[in-house]
Design a protein around this motif. Structure first.
Motif, short mmCIF file in Angstrom:
data_model
loop_
_atom_site.label_atom_id
_atom_site.label_comp_id
_atom_site.label_asym_id
_atom_site.label_seq_id
_atom_site.Cartn_x
_atom_site.Cartn_y
_atom_site.Cartn_z
N GLY A 272 0.82 -1.21 0.00
CA GLY A 272 0.00 0.00 0.00
C GLY A 272 0.85 1.26 0.00
O GLY A 272 0.52 2.24 -0.68
N ALA A 273 1.95 1.24 0.75
CA ALA A 273 2.85 2.40 0.77
C ALA A 273 3.48 2.62 -0.60
O ALA A 273 3.59 3.76 -1.08
CB ALA A 273 3.93 2.20 1.83
N TRP A 274 3.89 1.52 -1.25
CA TRP A 274 4.50 1.63 -2.58
C TRP A 274 3.49 2.18 -3.59
O TRP A 274 3.82 3.07 -4.39
CB TRP A 274 5.01 0.27 -3.03
N LEU A 275 2.27 1.65 -3.55
CA LEU A 275 1.23 2.15 -4.47
C LEU A 275 0.94 3.62 -4.23
O LEU A 275 0.72 4.38 -5.17
CB LEU A 275 -0.05 1.32 -4.30
N GLY A 276 0.94 4.04 -2.94
CA GLY A 276 0.69 5.44 -2.62
C GLY A 276 1.81 6.37 -3.02
O GLY A 276 1.62 7.58 -3.10
N ASP A 277 2.99 5.81 -3.27
CA ASP A 277 4.14 6.60 -3.73
C ASP A 277 4.25 6.61 -5.25
O ASP A 277 4.72 7.58 -5.83
CB ASP A 277 5.43 6.02 -3.16
N ARG A 278 3.80 5.50 -5.92
CA ARG A 278 4.13 5.33 -7.33
C ARG A 278 2.95 5.34 -8.29
O ARG A 278 3.11 5.67 -9.46
CB ARG A 278 4.90 4.01 -7.54
N LEU A 279 1.75 4.95 -7.83
CA LEU A 279 0.65 4.78 -8.77
C LEU A 279 -0.60 5.59 -8.45
O LEU A 279 -1.24 6.13 -9.35
CB LEU A 279 0.27 3.29 -8.87
N GLN B 193 7.53 4.80 2.28
CA GLN B 193 8.02 3.45 2.52
C GLN B 193 8.55 3.29 3.94
O GLN B 193 8.49 2.21 4.51
CB GLN B 193 9.11 3.07 1.51
N MET B 194 9.07 4.37 4.51
CA MET B 194 9.56 4.29 5.89
C MET B 194 8.40 4.05 6.85
O MET B 194 8.53 3.31 7.82
CB MET B 194 10.29 5.59 6.26
N VAL B 195 7.26 4.68 6.56
CA VAL B 195 6.06 4.40 7.36
C VAL B 195 5.66 2.95 7.19
O VAL B 195 5.31 2.26 8.16
CB VAL B 195 4.91 5.34 6.96
N GLY B 196 5.72 2.44 5.95
CA GLY B 196 5.42 1.04 5.72
C GLY B 196 6.37 0.11 6.46
O GLY B 196 5.96 -0.92 6.99
N LEU B 197 7.64 0.49 6.50
CA LEU B 197 8.62 -0.31 7.24
C LEU B 197 8.27 -0.34 8.72
O LEU B 197 8.38 -1.38 9.38
CB LEU B 197 10.01 0.28 7.04
N ASN B 198 7.83 0.78 9.26
CA ASN B 198 7.42 0.80 10.67
C ASN B 198 6.23 -0.13 10.91
O ASN B 198 6.19 -0.86 11.91
CB ASN B 198 7.05 2.22 11.09
N PHE B 199 5.29 -0.17 9.98
CA PHE B 199 4.15 -1.07 10.13
C PHE B 199 4.56 -2.54 10.00
O PHE B 199 3.83 -3.43 10.45
CB PHE B 199 3.05 -0.73 9.12
N ILE C 34 -2.91 6.74 5.25
CA ILE C 34 -3.53 7.70 6.16
C ILE C 34 -2.50 8.20 7.18
O ILE C 34 -2.51 9.37 7.57
CB ILE C 34 -4.77 7.11 6.85
N THR C 35 -1.55 7.34 7.57
CA THR C 35 -0.50 7.78 8.48
C THR C 35 0.42 8.77 7.79
O THR C 35 0.87 9.75 8.40
CB THR C 35 0.31 6.57 8.99
N SER C 36 0.71 8.55 6.51
CA SER C 36 1.52 9.51 5.75
C SER C 36 0.82 10.86 5.67
O SER C 36 1.46 11.91 5.77
CB SER C 36 1.81 8.97 4.35
N ILE C 37 -0.50 10.84 5.48
CA ILE C 37 -1.25 12.09 5.43
C ILE C 37 -1.14 12.83 6.76
O ILE C 37 -0.97 14.06 6.79
CB ILE C 37 -2.73 11.83 5.06
N VAL C 38 -1.22 12.09 7.87
CA VAL C 38 -1.02 12.73 9.18
C VAL C 38 0.37 13.35 9.25
O VAL C 38 0.55 14.45 9.76
CB VAL C 38 -1.23 11.72 10.32
N GLY C 39 1.37 12.65 8.73
CA GLY C 39 2.72 13.21 8.69
C GLY C 39 2.78 14.49 7.87
O GLY C 39 3.45 15.45 8.25
N PHE C 40 2.06 14.54 6.74
CA PHE C 40 2.01 15.76 5.93
C PHE C 40 1.39 16.91 6.73
O PHE C 40 1.87 18.04 6.71
CB PHE C 40 1.19 15.54 4.65
N LEU D 223 8.59 8.55 14.85
CA LEU D 223 9.95 8.39 14.34
C LEU D 223 9.96 8.13 12.83
O LEU D 223 10.75 8.71 12.09
CB LEU D 223 10.64 7.23 15.05
N ALA D 224 9.09 7.24 12.37
CA ALA D 224 9.08 6.85 10.97
C ALA D 224 8.82 8.04 10.06
O ALA D 224 9.42 8.15 8.98
CB ALA D 224 8.04 5.76 10.72
N THR D 225 7.93 8.94 10.47
CA THR D 225 7.63 10.10 9.62
C THR D 225 8.65 11.21 9.79
O THR D 225 8.69 12.13 8.99
CB THR D 225 6.23 10.66 9.96
N ARG D 226 9.48 11.13 10.84
CA ARG D 226 10.47 12.18 11.09
C ARG D 226 11.85 11.83 10.53
O ARG D 226 12.53 12.69 9.98
CB ARG D 226 10.58 12.45 12.59
#
Length: 506
Positions: free
Chosen positions: A96-103, A443-449, A151-157, A431-434
């Motif tokens: 999901g993280a990859w798709l949210g970055d690339r597609l 992808q770092m958020v995905g790695l944390n998950f 959704i976690t990436s959006i919170v980071g934004f 930490l993952a978003t920082r």
């Protein structure tokens, strides 16, 4: 000040700049946190309501007798399925993280994921037996993979303009919303299961996902601009290859299940191996990428020990759905007079404790400011506390012998274990978003998950181990591991913390 995106020199990178798009997310609320944080938090609350509403009764749906509307599976098989399902949910979030970055933009990924999850819960509600279970859980795995990291990436934004201290506070409240859903979900689905049957509980989980959609759709128009765009679009000529790889992967899983290579008993092992492999690939890819700076590489290396101990921590915590669920069915008397205490309510005590303690801990971090312990020390506290919780369970198990364990004591264990999560879960998200490299932020958020994937599948393996050794030996191992790892991590907080802070300012 803007920086140049290393993958596209002509595009300014705004990872370090405050978001100026979307008035609602940028305005501060009464607590001094962006309003967009609360929109995402309430969406996540309802999604977690459905997820934990299902998970609170899933183990018992597999373990209970056929006469109780359940599947009456062997405990080891049930633990394997529950652990593998939880692991697969979080493992799918890498995709999901990859798709949210690339597609697909993060905003749309969240929407599509919510729709697929809703469909999965409806299948569970209306389709009985192992076939309905398999299809429903597969849809939930796919949908949650699309929704969670994005959704976690959006919170980071939304939180990009905040400093490290304020980010930890904001993510603590976001995590509190997660835990509120984790409390209310099993309370309601557990009551429905207790009074009406399992499929009514599954139906309530579907209603929860409907509420998540109702909350999210109106907020889409006011999300930050970065949530609306594909961060690193995949070239058009590579998309057919990606589609072929995806079809081949699905075909391999179906073939393995059809031939018996993939069984309930080894599902948790397969998912654990997949989670470790995916994590290794991500760590190697990020540390070797030319788009990653020296400081970013040092931060990734600093995250490695936290990733490993976090995976073990969640393995211990998620045993409430495997080993502890088996313990409950075998040694806890649920009768209170003429009424049966809903079994899902026992596991609810864990996230409830986390919800109640979160404002206190978040307030403490805000009060201490720069004097608060670093993320490594916070992880160490969480590990040590959950180890002490299992030490308490060891004492209780030995003191009661072969008799039933009093319900109040297993609830107290859940409180001790669950409240430790505030020292690990939200800190890992923050930490993952920082610390993530600009080229691999999602992808770092995905790695944390992946720590949750590893922990969930590990809980399945631990549940299977629980069925073949005595309680005293089992709880001794878990308690010793938790306390010992916590003390080791606390001793290493200095060098690990310095790696995590490389190139960053508070």
């Amino acid at each position: 000040m803007t920086h140049t995106d290393p993958r596209n020199p002509g595009t300014p990178d705004t990872h370090d700049a405050p978001d100026t798009h979307g008035a609602a997310p940028g305005r501060a609320s009464r607590r001094g946190l962006p309003r967009g944080l609360w929109s995402m938090a309430f969406t996540e609350l309802w999604e977690r309501y459905s997820f934990y509403g299902l998970q609170g009764i899933l183990s018992f749906y597999l373990l209970y007798e056929l006469s109780q509307g359940s599947l009456a599976l062997d405990p080891a098989a049930a633990a394997g399925i529950v652990g593998a399902y939880g692991g697969a949910v979080y493992l799918s979030q890498i995709l999901g993280a990859w798709l949210g970055d690339r597609l697909v933009s993060p905003k749309d990924m969240v929407l599509y994921g919510a729709v697929v999850i809703t469909a999965g819960h409806l299948v569970l509600a209306f389709a009985p037996g192992l076939a309905g279970l398999g299809v429903g859980l597969a849809l939930i795995v796919a949908g949650t993979g699309a929704l969670k990291t994005n959704i976690t990436s959006i919170v980071g934004f939304v939180m990009d303009a905040a400093d490290g201290r304020r980010r930890d506070e904001g993510f603590s409240y976001f995590y509190m919303a997660i835990n509120i859903g984790a409390v209310v979900g099993p309370l309601t689905t557990g009551l429905a299961q207790n009074e009406l049957g399992f499929h009514y509980g599954f139906g309530l989980a579907a209603i929860g996902m409907g509420a998540a959609l109702v909350q999210y759709i109106p907020s889409m128009k006011s999300l930050p601009e970065r949530a609306r765009v594909v961060n690193d679009p995949l070239p058009a000529h590579r998309r057919p290859l990606v589609a072929l790889v995806a079809l081949a992967a699905v075909g391999a899983v179906v073939a393995a299940a059809a031939t018996g290579l993939l069984r309930a008993e080894n599902l948790a092992t397969v998912v654990t191996f997949a989670a470790l492999t995916a994590a290794a690939v991500y760590f190697v890819t990020m540390t070797r990428s030319s788009a990653v700076s020296r400081d970013e590489r040092r931060r990734i290396l600093g995250f490695l020990p936290l990733f490993l101990v976090s995976g073990l921590y969640f393995g211990f915590l998620f045993q409430k759905f495997t080993a502890i669920s088996i313990l409950i069915t075998e040694r806890i008397d649920l009768q209170i007079g003429g009424w049966t205490f809903p079994v899902a309510w026992i596991t609810t005590a864990s996230p409830l404790a986390a919800v109640l303690i979160t404002p206190l801990i978040a307030g403490l971090w805000n009060l201490l400011g720069d004097r608060q312990p670093g993320p490594v020390a916070k992880f160490a506290v969480g590990l040590t506390q959950i180890g002490c919780a299992y030490l308490f369970l060891l004492v209780v198990s030995e003191a009661t012998g072969e008799a039933h364990i009093p319900l109040v004591l297993i609830l107290l264990f859940m409180v001790l274990a669950g409240s430790s999560e505030v020292f690990v879960g939200p800190i890992g998200l923050s930490l993952a978003t920082r610390i993530g490299p600009r080229a691999f932020r999602s992808q770092m958020v995905g790695l944390n998950f992946l720590t949750l994937a590893l922990g969930s599948s590990l809980s399945g393996l631990l549940g299977q181990l629980f069925t073949v050794i005595d309680n005293a030996s089992y709880f001794t191992v878990i308690a010793t591991a938790g306390i010992g790892l916590g003390l080791v991590l606390f001793a290493a907080r200095g060098p690990v913390g310095r790696l995590l802070e490389s190139g960053l300012t508070r």
